[in-house]
Write a protein that holds these residues in place. Structure first.
Motif, short mmCIF file in Angstrom:
data_model
loop_
_atom_site.label_atom_id
_atom_site.label_comp_id
_atom_site.label_asym_id
_atom_site.label_seq_id
_atom_site.Cartn_x
_atom_site.Cartn_y
_atom_site.Cartn_z
N GLY A 1 0.90 -1.16 -0.09
CA GLY A 1 0.13 0.03 -0.04
C GLY A 1 0.79 1.29 -0.17
N LYS A 2 2.13 1.29 -0.09
CA LYS A 2 3.05 2.42 -0.08
C LYS A 2 3.47 2.69 -1.54
CE LYS A 2 3.52 2.45 4.63
NZ LYS A 2 2.93 3.65 5.37
N HIS B 1 5.99 -2.45 -2.89
CA HIS B 1 5.57 -1.15 -2.86
C HIS B 1 5.17 -0.63 -4.49
CE1 HIS B 1 7.22 -1.18 0.91
NE2 HIS B 1 8.47 -1.64 0.48
N LYS B 2 4.25 0.11 -4.46
CA LYS B 2 3.97 0.66 -5.66
C LYS B 2 5.08 1.63 -6.16
CE LYS B 2 -0.21 2.82 -7.41
NZ LYS B 2 -0.07 2.78 -8.82
N VAL B 3 5.57 1.50 -7.37
CA VAL B 3 6.62 2.30 -7.72
C VAL B 3 6.19 2.98 -8.92
CG1 VAL B 3 9.09 2.00 -8.60
CG2 VAL B 3 8.29 0.57 -6.80
N ARG B 4 6.56 4.21 -9.21
CA ARG B 4 6.29 5.08 -10.53
C ARG B 4 7.55 5.81 -10.87
NH1 ARG B 4 1.90 6.09 -13.45
NH2 ARG B 4 2.09 8.07 -14.81
N VAL B 5 8.22 5.30 -11.89
CA VAL B 5 9.56 6.18 -12.31
C VAL B 5 9.22 7.58 -13.39
CG1 VAL B 5 11.66 5.73 -13.56
CG2 VAL B 5 10.37 4.08 -12.33
N GLY C 1 0.56 11.92 -3.31
CA GLY C 1 0.60 10.64 -2.34
C GLY C 1 1.52 9.65 -2.15
N TYR C 2 3.01 10.28 -2.63
CA TYR C 2 4.08 9.30 -2.57
C TYR C 2 4.52 9.54 -1.26
CZ TYR C 2 3.54 8.43 -7.63
OH TYR C 2 3.19 8.44 -8.76
N TYR D 1 12.47 2.35 5.78
CA TYR D 1 11.58 3.65 6.03
C TYR D 1 10.14 3.55 6.13
CZ TYR D 1 9.86 8.24 5.49
OH TYR D 1 9.00 9.67 5.51
N LEU D 2 9.76 2.92 4.88
CA LEU D 2 8.39 2.58 4.70
C LEU D 2 7.70 1.47 5.63
CD1 LEU D 2 8.25 2.57 0.75
CD2 LEU D 2 7.46 4.33 2.13
#
Lengths: 287, 479
Positions: free
Chosen positions: B151-152, B175-179, B238-239, B473-474
């Motif tokens: 959910g992170k 984790h959800k990741v967007r580059v 929301g990152y 951290y998350l």
């Protein structure tokens, strides 16, 4: 893909596109530009942002046909798409209360000068605008510029509209009339920006010009857009595009902009040839 | 687990097996095309090479790998013919094996510490890594790991080797990741910088497709700092964390006379025109570049970028291609293999030579360079002997194109638009060497934007460390 919401010619060869680009629309500030690439094999070119609408998520760009890419771009219409649009790039214009500001727009440069003039006006400056074009047909954004200026002067090279002459004639008049000028902003052809800067240098009037060197990535990586400022290399995409006109080496800018003249000519000829062929095919089909 | 060796060759015999040679495209042929120089190992060559591994109890190769690949284990899997297993083993530590197998300076990393190298040539770890990565790609049967979503959300700024490593590691942790990438293509320096003959772009695309399959999202045409700021990503989009891997910045120039002449390029621009914009295919592609056929071209500098640029110029028809470097062979930062390949191809190395002025035709175009010979004096702050000009040794070389490859400075865009993000006096982002944490909570950074220009694998190493600490951290919420 970035969709063209609306496209219209402002003048012969000068087209305004309203493009769906919500991220850019939210962030655009006067003085900034975008880089676009029309299709997969296309080159990346910097283009002026004339305005944006953050609520609708659109930006307005203004393009003058010059080489292949701009000519091709200006064949695109409402509903078409552009593969890549990235921005807003460059540092925004420094908007502050200077007092009296003269904004000079030459040709299609008027589209870049317009948002800066509007912001300077909103900031409480007295804005005197001078718009120059080769002839009547090429005078663009007159209504828009008038709306954000305390005074607007127009010149055409051939006298077909308003006063015959150059923008520098009007600037000289203002100076000679003893108008107190705190800042000059000049956007347009290099020769014009150079002439304005030379005139204001003698009068010690701070002058900002917006440079248009050849550019590829526009993000501070390739260094192709280097310009000579006070004898040193600076980069229009991250250090500019606006610079102190009194520090710019305009000769180097002119010279570097000719680097690909042969290739540009070749591209343009091939493009025109293809357009002509297509026109023949279309004519044939209709006939 | 490795109690009994599966290697048919007894330990004592292994040193007698010579290091297997990498099949290459012949120098005279490849100097005129952009196809890959190294052709890759066959299964037989790979297994023969793999059998040379001494299977050390404490493998120093892994210790010396910035991403910590379990070399011994993957090499053993090659020995028994489990090539996909070998690939899976590498992927635990490295999401870009087909890339690093080609561009890592192995002689300074894993192979540099190989026990074999004390007596004979080291194990060809890079060649083997490349072999299994290519094998896996050919088979098209790679395993796509799926993790339970946490959910992170993590935003990654820049899609070069560092950012891709962080993305690959974090997606595997759920984790959800967007580059976000500024250019129109994904891959950063792998697509705009390193040329086709050293790293085919198809290889890069395949590795990125694999990451897409794993669930990594990519958004091109976003210049973070301009199109959207770090604060907007965290507060409005929301990152939960951001990784900055924006890479090398603006090219440096020497500020010598004539540097602004038409015909003088930065290596970044020269390579970008070729690799990203395909200017060598003009007019099929619209981006132009100067025609190099029959021309004399020089690169100034001695790093990998310099060699990539000049070897590209040669392939584009240059009649004479020079490397002008102010120190000697021993100080050249370029990979040994690249120097060797360049010499085979006929590049003329002008060592201990520095340009003092670019010469003009009087109409703004480059016609040559005036150089001075150097000798090595006392060591400077870098520990290398300082080059000192030799009086009266000036000479001129006629040139049509000169390419400056003398390093880069920090790109300022993210730093100047992110309040509270500390930078050092050269403008690079300050980040912890262990955790890649910056002065901003939830913001991590690594690669060239922290260290200044370095290598793909060092940027990937930073990415691995960052992924570990971002995950921590998350999941713990602590800094």
């Amino acid at each position: 893909m970035f969709k063209i919401i609306h496209a219209e010619f402002l003048a012969p060869g000068i087209k305004r596109f309203v493009i769906d680009a919500p991220r850019i629309a939210r962030k655009q500030q006067p003085g900034q530009f975008v880089i676009l690439r029309i299709y997969e094999e296309g080159e990346r070119i910097p283009v002026t942002i004339e305005n944006s609408d953050p609520l609708r998520g659109t930006i307005n760009i203004v393009v003058q046909s010059a080489g292949k890419t701009t000519n091709l771009l200006n064949t695109l219409q409402t509903g078409d798409s552009i593969l890549d649009v990235v921005g807003p790039l460059g540092k925004p214009s420094e908007i502050a209360k200077y007092g009296t500001v003269v904004v000079v727009g030459g040709g299609v440069g008027t589209a870049m000068a317009y948002p800066t003039a509007a912001a300077l006006k909103r900031e409480g400056n007295r804005v005197i605008s001078i718009v120059g074009a080769r002839n009547k047909d090429l005078v663009i954004l007159e209504k828009e510029m008038r709306a954000v200026s305390d005074a607007l002067m127009i010149t055409t090279d051939d006298g077909s509209y308003a006063d015959k002459g150059f923008v520098t004639d009007k600037l000289r008049q203002l100076i000679e009339n003893g108008t107190r000028i705190d800042l000059v902003v000049a956007v347009g052809p290099i020769v014009m920006m150079k002439a304005v800067s030379e005139m204001t240098r003698k009068e010690h009037i701070h002058t900002v010009v917006s440079l248009n060197p050849i550019m590829i990535d526009g993000t501070g990586m390739c260094g192709g857009c280097r310009v000579m400022i006070d004898g040193k290399s600076e980069f229009a995409c991250v250090d500019g595009p606006e610079f102190d006109g009194h520090r710019v080496n305009f000769e180097v800018l002119v010279q570097r902009n000719t680097m690909y003249r042969d290739a540009e000519k070749l591209s343009m000829e091939a493009f025109q040839h293809k357009q002509a062929e297509q026109a023949c095919v279309t004519d044939g089909a209709e006939g | 687990m490795t109690t009994k060796s599966l290697n048919p060759i007894p330990i004592k015999e292994r040193m007698k097996v010579p290091r297997q040679l990498m099949p290459e495209q012949p120098a005279e042929q490849r100097a005129h095309n952009f196809e890959e120089v190294n052709l890759g190992f066959s299964e037989e060559l790979a297994q023969q090479e793999a059998r040379r591994c001494l299977e050390c109890a404490k493998p120093t190769c892994t210790d010396n790998c910035p991403v910590g690949i379990d070399v011994k284990e993957f090499v053993q899997r090659i020995v028994i013919g489990d090539f996909l297993g070998a690939a899976a083993k590498i992927r635990e530590a490295n999401v870009l094996p087909a890339v690093t197998g080609r561009v890592c300076p192995q002689e300074d990393q894993c192979e540099g510490k190989c026990l074999l190298s004390k007596k004979v040539k080291p194990l060809g770890i890079g060649y083997l890594e490349r072999f299994v990565a290519d094998y896996e790609q050919r088979m098209g049967t790679h395993v796509v790991p799926k993790a339970t979503p946490t959910g992170k959300k993590v935003a990654i700024v820049g899609s070069g080797p560092s950012g891709l490593t962080v993305a690959g590691d974090l997606i595997q942790k759920g984790h959800k990741v967007r580059v976000f990438e500024a250019l129109h293509e994904i891959g950063g320096v792998l697509v705009y910088g390193i040329p086709e003959f050293r790293l085919p772009k198809q290889i890069v695309r395949e590795q990125i497709d694999y990451m897409r399959e794993m669930g990594v999202e990519f958004e091109t045409d976003v210049v973070v700092g301009r199109t959207v700021t770090i604060d907007e990503l965290m507060n409005e989009e929301g990152y939960d964390a951001v990784y900055i891997g924006t890479g090398a910045g603006l090219p440096q120039f020497m500020n010598i006379p004539g540097e602004h002449l038409n015909g003088v390029y930065s290596a970044n621009e020269f390579l970008t025109r070729i690799n990203l914009m395909k200017a060598y295919k003009f007019p099929v592609y619209d981006e132009p570049m100067l025609d190099l056929h029959g021309k004399h071209v020089a690169v100034i500098g001695g790093g990998n970028t310099a060699l990539d640029a000049i070897r590209s110029a040669l392939r584009l028809g240059a009649e004479k291609a020079y490397v002008i470097y102010r120190r000697s062979d021993a100080e050249m930062p370029a990979r040994a293999e690249e120097v060797h390949h360049a010499k085979q191809e006929g590049i003329d190395f002008q060592m201990l030579t520095a340009p003092v002025e670019f010469l003009s035709d009087g109409r703004g175009w480059l016609t040559g360079v005036r150089c001075v010979r150097m000798e090595l004096g006392e060591p400077d702050s870098s520990g290398r002997r300082r080059p000192v000009p030799i009086k009266g040794s000036e000479f001129e070389l006629p040139l049509s194109v000169a390419i400056m490859a003398i390093g880069t400075t920090a790109n300022p865009i993210v730093q100047t638009t992110t309040p509270g993000l500390d930078t050092n006096k050269r403008g690079y982002i300050v980040a912890s060497e262990e955790t890649q944490k910056t002065s901003r909570k939830g913001v991590f950074a690594g690669g060239d934007i922290v260290t200044g220009a370095a290598t793909v694998i060092l940027a990937m190493g930073a990415g691995r460390r960052a992924a570990t600490s971002i995950h921590e951290y998350l999941t713990s919420g602590s800094r």
